[in-house]
Structure formats: structure tokens, C-alpha cells
Design a protein around this motif. Sequence first.
Motif, PDB file in Angstrom:
ATOM      1  N   ASN A  82       0.835  -1.215   0.000  1.00 23.72           N
ATOM      2  CA  ASN A  82       0.000   0.000   0.000  1.00 23.72           C
ATOM      3  C   ASN A  82       0.864   1.258   0.000  1.00 23.72           C
ATOM      4  OD1 ASN A  82       0.907   0.071   2.609  1.00 23.72           O
ATOM      5  ND2 ASN A  82      -1.100   0.404   3.550  1.00 23.72           N
ATOM      6  N   LEU A  88       3.202   2.417   1.786  1.00 23.78           N
ATOM      7  CA  LEU A  88       3.736   3.113   2.962  1.00 23.78           C
ATOM      8  C   LEU A  88       5.246   3.182   2.822  1.00 23.78           C
ATOM      9  CD1 LEU A  88       1.770   1.956   6.136  1.00 23.78           C
ATOM     10  CD2 LEU A  88       1.646   4.116   4.903  1.00 23.78           C
ATOM     11  N   ASN A 103      -3.971   7.636  -2.541  1.00 20.43           N
ATOM     12  CA  ASN A 103      -4.985   7.666  -1.489  1.00 20.43           C
ATOM     13  C   ASN A 103      -6.217   6.846  -1.863  1.00 20.43           C
ATOM     14  OD1 ASN A 103      -3.546   9.382   0.331  1.00 20.43           O
ATOM     15  ND2 ASN A 103      -3.912  11.047  -1.114  1.00 20.43           N
ATOM     16  N   ARG A 135      -5.423   3.222  -1.255  1.00 17.79           N
ATOM     17  CA  ARG A 135      -5.337   2.897   0.171  1.00 17.79           C
ATOM     18  C   ARG A 135      -6.723   2.765   0.807  1.00 17.79           C
ATOM     19  NH1 ARG A 135      -0.529   7.056   1.445  1.00 17.79           N
ATOM     20  NH2 ARG A 135       1.257   5.699   1.080  1.00 17.79           N
ATOM     21  N   PHE A 172      -1.705  -2.491  12.180  1.00 16.24           N
ATOM     22  CA  PHE A 172      -0.302  -2.343  12.568  1.00 16.24           C
ATOM     23  C   PHE A 172       0.016  -3.112  13.855  1.00 16.24           C
ATOM     24  CE2 PHE A 172      -1.603   1.345  10.191  1.00 16.24           C
ATOM     25  CZ  PHE A 172      -0.538   1.622   9.355  1.00 16.24           C
ATOM     26  N   ASN A 223      -1.770   1.793  16.536  1.00 16.36           N
ATOM     27  CA  ASN A 223      -1.873   3.132  15.960  1.00 16.36           C
ATOM     28  C   ASN A 223      -3.294   3.672  15.945  1.00 16.36           C
ATOM     29  OD1 ASN A 223       0.835   2.967  15.598  1.00 16.36           O
ATOM     30  ND2 ASN A 223       0.761   2.668  13.396  1.00 16.36           N
ATOM     31  N   PHE A 273      -5.969   6.471  17.129  1.00 16.88           N
ATOM     32  CA  PHE A 273      -5.748   7.891  17.370  1.00 16.88           C
ATOM     33  C   PHE A 273      -6.127   8.204  18.816  1.00 16.88           C
ATOM     34  CE2 PHE A 273      -7.205   7.726  12.787  1.00 16.88           C
ATOM     35  CZ  PHE A 273      -5.918   7.569  12.295  1.00 16.88           C
ATOM     36  N   LEU A 314     -13.620  11.544   4.128  1.00 14.17           N
ATOM     37  CA  LEU A 314     -13.470  11.294   2.691  1.00 14.17           C
ATOM     38  C   LEU A 314     -14.813  11.322   1.971  1.00 14.17           C
ATOM     39  CD1 LEU A 314     -10.816   8.469   3.014  1.00 14.17           C
ATOM     40  CD2 LEU A 314     -10.440  10.725   2.026  1.00 14.17           C
ATOM     41  N   ARG A 366     -11.642  -0.418  12.524  1.00 12.05           N
ATOM     42  CA  ARG A 366     -11.435   0.878  11.879  1.00 12.05           C
ATOM     43  C   ARG A 366     -11.085   0.698  10.402  1.00 12.05           C
ATOM     44  NH1 ARG A 366      -6.597   4.685  13.921  1.00 12.05           N
ATOM     45  NH2 ARG A 366      -5.380   2.986  13.038  1.00 12.05           N
ATOM     46  N   GLU A 411       1.201   7.086   9.587  1.00 13.76           N
ATOM     47  CA  GLU A 411       1.007   5.916   8.723  1.00 13.76           C
ATOM     48  C   GLU A 411      -0.427   5.408   8.817  1.00 13.76           C
ATOM     49  OE1 GLU A 411       3.982   3.087   9.783  1.00 13.76           O
ATOM     50  OE2 GLU A 411       5.526   4.113   8.610  1.00 13.76           O
ATOM     51  N   ALA A 412      -0.976   5.407  10.038  1.00  9.38           N
ATOM     52  CA  ALA A 412      -2.349   4.930  10.208  1.00  9.38           C
ATOM     53  C   ALA A 412      -3.305   5.817   9.419  1.00  9.38           C
ATOM     54  CB  ALA A 412      -2.717   4.919  11.685  1.00  9.38           C
ATOM     55  N   GLY A 413      -3.106   7.137   9.500  1.00 11.57           N
ATOM     56  CA  GLY A 413      -3.956   8.060   8.749  1.00 11.57           C
ATOM     57  C   GLY A 413      -3.833   7.826   7.250  1.00 11.57           C
ATOM     58  N   ASN A 414      -2.581   7.709   6.784  1.00 11.47           N
ATOM     59  CA  ASN A 414      -2.335   7.439   5.365  1.00 11.47           C
ATOM     60  C   ASN A 414      -2.967   6.128   4.927  1.00 11.47           C
ATOM     61  OD1 ASN A 414       0.942   8.974   5.056  1.00 11.47           O
ATOM     62  ND2 ASN A 414      -1.063   9.714   4.443  1.00 11.47           N
ATOM     63  N   SER A 415      -2.853   5.108   5.788  1.00 11.89           N
ATOM     64  CA  SER A 415      -3.340   3.780   5.389  1.00 11.89           C
ATOM     65  C   SER A 415      -4.854   3.773   5.216  1.00 11.89           C
ATOM     66  CB  SER A 415      -2.924   2.728   6.421  1.00 11.89           C
ATOM     67  OG  SER A 415      -3.785   2.754   7.532  1.00 11.89           O
ATOM     68  N   LEU A 416      -5.533   4.763   5.796  1.00 15.52           N
ATOM     69  CA  LEU A 416      -6.983   4.860   5.624  1.00 15.52           C
ATOM     70  C   LEU A 416      -7.342   5.663   4.371  1.00 15.52           C
ATOM     71  CD1 LEU A 416      -7.867   5.493   9.356  1.00 15.52           C
ATOM     72  CD2 LEU A 416      -8.608   3.529   8.021  1.00 15.52           C
ATOM     73  N   LEU A 460      -6.337   8.849   3.812  1.00 13.63           N
ATOM     74  CA  LEU A 460      -6.417  10.292   4.059  1.00 13.63           C
ATOM     75  C   LEU A 460      -5.187  10.984   3.474  1.00 13.63           C
ATOM     76  CD1 LEU A 460      -7.573  10.159   7.792  1.00 13.63           C
ATOM     77  CD2 LEU A 460      -8.978  10.707   5.812  1.00 13.63           C
TER      78      LEU A 460
END
Lengths: 240, 243
Positions: free
Chosen positions: A48, A50, A73, A76, A83, A87, A89, A105, A149, B143-148, B150
Motif C-alpha cells: 500500500n 507506505l 490515497n 489505500r 499495525f 496506531n 488515534f 473522505l 477501523r 502511517e495509520a492516517g495514510n493507510s486509511l 487520508l
Amino acid sequence: MITVKNLEKTFGDHQVLCGIDETIEQGEKVVIIGPSGSGKSTFLRCLNLLERPTGGEVWFEGKNITDKKADVNALRQKMGMVFQQFNLFPHLTVLENITLAPVTLKLQTKSEAQANARRLLERIGLWEKAQAYPGQLSGGQKQRIAIVRALAMNPDVMLFDEPTSALDPEMVGEVLELMKDLANDGMTMVVVTHEMGFAREVATRVLFIDEGKILEQGPPESFFESPQHPRLKDFLSKVL
Amino acid sequence: MSWLQELGTNLLIWLQQVGDSLYRTFVEKDRYMAFLKGIGTTLEISFFAVLLGTAIGVFVAVVKNMAKKHRFLRPLEWLLDAYVLVIRGTPVYVQLLILNTVVFASVQNKILVAVITFGINSGAYVAEIIRAGINSVDKGQFEAGNSLGLRDGTVMRLIILPQAVRNILPALGNEFITLVKETSIAGTMAVNDLTKAAERVGGATYDLYTPLLSIAVIYFVLVFGMTRLLNLFERRLAKSDNR
């Protein structure tokens, strides 16, 4: 669904991935094992983007996503990722963690996203934690929320990067159970893990990566019962 | 006993002199109004300069952070690096003189010039504070934000900055306190801040000693009050920390 062609990744002078070719079909549950530092996490993170591959191509649902013009994006959104360190928030509630991306989004309205989150949380028995903050949850709960999530985005494939490695032993089971449920629902999954039991039970295919190459792969029965490559034999003798 | 009586008398005379000085400095011709207005101007300049400085600081820090990944931001990053380097490498008084007499020579609103000067100056320092705050957030969050799916800007706004604020606020408070004291040089360009008020009153009463000591006390009380407020605020933040 995912096709990887001659994938290479170099960090400075250190070549982590040395030309990997692999195809993952829809509905497959691919488990990747290998010693630490073998490049298995890097391989997953290249899927993906990263990590940006330094060579080769990754194709996802018919598009070359390593192409400079590809919409990273957008791809993804269709690839969920879980992870090792969860991770979540920490400044948002569990519910906000789950609804943030789909609402921001504009994939779902706020009420749709909340209904969806409720359905997912009820499924894992954590609806009563919807208003809690991640800091108030156990490791196993955090990781299951992190999985939810990712699921809230309705992904086509789920990537797991050592999802149970940071957990206390008694919490590993609940996370693996949820992953098994997902597998049974037909989710396409790519899992980097040290849980050999999970690999045996759930995987449709197991890959062994060492020193940046896939040294052996096959269905779990033959993979674990009659490994061919000496490195895999050595590795399995240490972990089983 | 006579020396004690003498001391008592001298003390009384001294007290009366102090009282007279204070009367002339503050009460006579309503001079306290000059000080009150001075405090107002000082706080006004500090407040808006901190707002401007924070805006500049956030911009610089975010651009510098994003430039790691996005090549097209590199020239802008280079420019901002130069800005931080120059501002931190030269005295704020010199910056004030240059901006006032060269760049904004035709601007009549000297308070505005002061706000811009101290804002630009503070921005360089705030940029470093915010950069450190952003770096203190675990990179897994990005990374978590990107992986979603965003975008980087969205991740920064909704995920990274709200978490960075906890680490930024205390240092930002200190910057505000520093700024309140630094604005005392604004008076050199005809802004009637607290320091300038003291000089003007001193000029009228032929007594600089009393107003200068007085504003030292006023500055101290202002800064002390702000420190206490900040401590209170930090404790509040720590309490609501539920991670």
C-alpha cells in the motif's frame, strides 16, 4: 488482485527486498513468515506504498499503483492495514476513530458511518466502549478496534503487519479469533505474523521470506510438513 | 535614643518623598491613564504578534515537515529555512528598526508595524516549537492516517496537530511571555506602550526613577500572572490526558 513484479526496496546501502514476484488472488489468505529483518514487513508495506519501492511494480485491481500518476490515497481506501502498535488515534474516541476516515473522505454520511461503526462494534462485542478513548482499552481491545477501523472503509483486501506481536499472551487469542472470522467471511488477507498455528489453520498459502526473497511457498500442509529449502527447515525447527 | 529618633524622622521624610513621587507619577493630572493605556498597548501588540507568530510558525513547520515527502515543496522549504536562520540570527531591535524605517516607513499605524515585526520575529521561534511538537507525535499515527486513504494535509490537520498541541502549548506560553517583555522596545518608534508611558511621565515630572521602577513591577506582575495561568492550564491538560 495484487500482482508484484520484481519488487525491490533499498534503504541506503542496504537492500531489503531483492526482486519479489508474487500474485495474490481475490479471497486468498496469504500468511508471510520469516526471521526478523528478512524484509517481510517491508514487503507488506510496499503493497500500500507506505514504503515506496525502489524498483519493480505493484499492480492492484488492474492498475499500476507504483506509477507516479497513480492515486495513492484512492488505492489505500481499498486496502485496510492493521499495525503491530495498533496506531489508534489517542485523542479521539473509539467511535470517532472508526468514523473519521469514511466521513472525512465523504464516502459515508456521519449517521451512516456511525451506524456502520455500531454494527461492527457490536459484532466484536465492544459497542459499550464506543465513547471510550484508546488509552482506556486493553491491548487486545485496541487491536480489534484497529481492525474494525480498517473494515469501516469496506476494503477489498486487509494487510496485517504482525498484529499480535505487541500483545500480552492472553490477548492474542481474541485478535486471532476476529481475524479467523474475517477469513471465513471471504476477506482477502495478507498477514505477516509469527503465529504458526494461525498460518496452519487459516492460510490458503504460506510464504517464507528471507534476505529479501521468497525462498519457498505453498499450502500450509506441505509447507509445514515437508519444507524443502534448508533455511525454511532451519527456521521451522526453531519456531515450532 | 537620639539616633533612633533621627532614623524615625528620616524614615518619615523618605516615605513622604516616595508618596510624593508616586502621587506625581500616577495621580497628578491623571497620569495613571497613560500607564493603563500603555499596559493595553503592550498586551495588544503581544497578543496579535503571538497570533501572527503562531500562524507563521504552523505554516513553516508544516511545510518543512511535508517537504520530506513532497519534492516540489523543497524550494519553499529552502526559503523558510533562510527566514528562520536570519530572524534567529539578528537582534529583534535591529529587525524593528529595519522594518519601521525601511520597509514600512510610510505606514502610520505604528502598532501595526510593531505587531508585524514581533509576529515575524516570533514566527521563527514558534516554527521550531511546533516542529518539535509535530516530531513528538509517533510516526505510526501518520502511517495509520495514510493507510486509511487520508491525504497528508488531512492527516496533519485532524490527527497530528491535535496531538502535537499538548507538547506545543507550554513552550508557546513561554514564547508569549518572552514577547510581552520584548515589546518594551516598541516605544522607540512612537508607540505608546508601557515602557514609553513611563518615559513620557518621567519627562513631565522630571523624575524617571519612579515610573521606571513602577513599570518594572507592572511587567513582573503581568508575567507572573501569565506564568500562573499557564501552569493552571497545563495542569488542566494533564488531567484530561486519558491516554
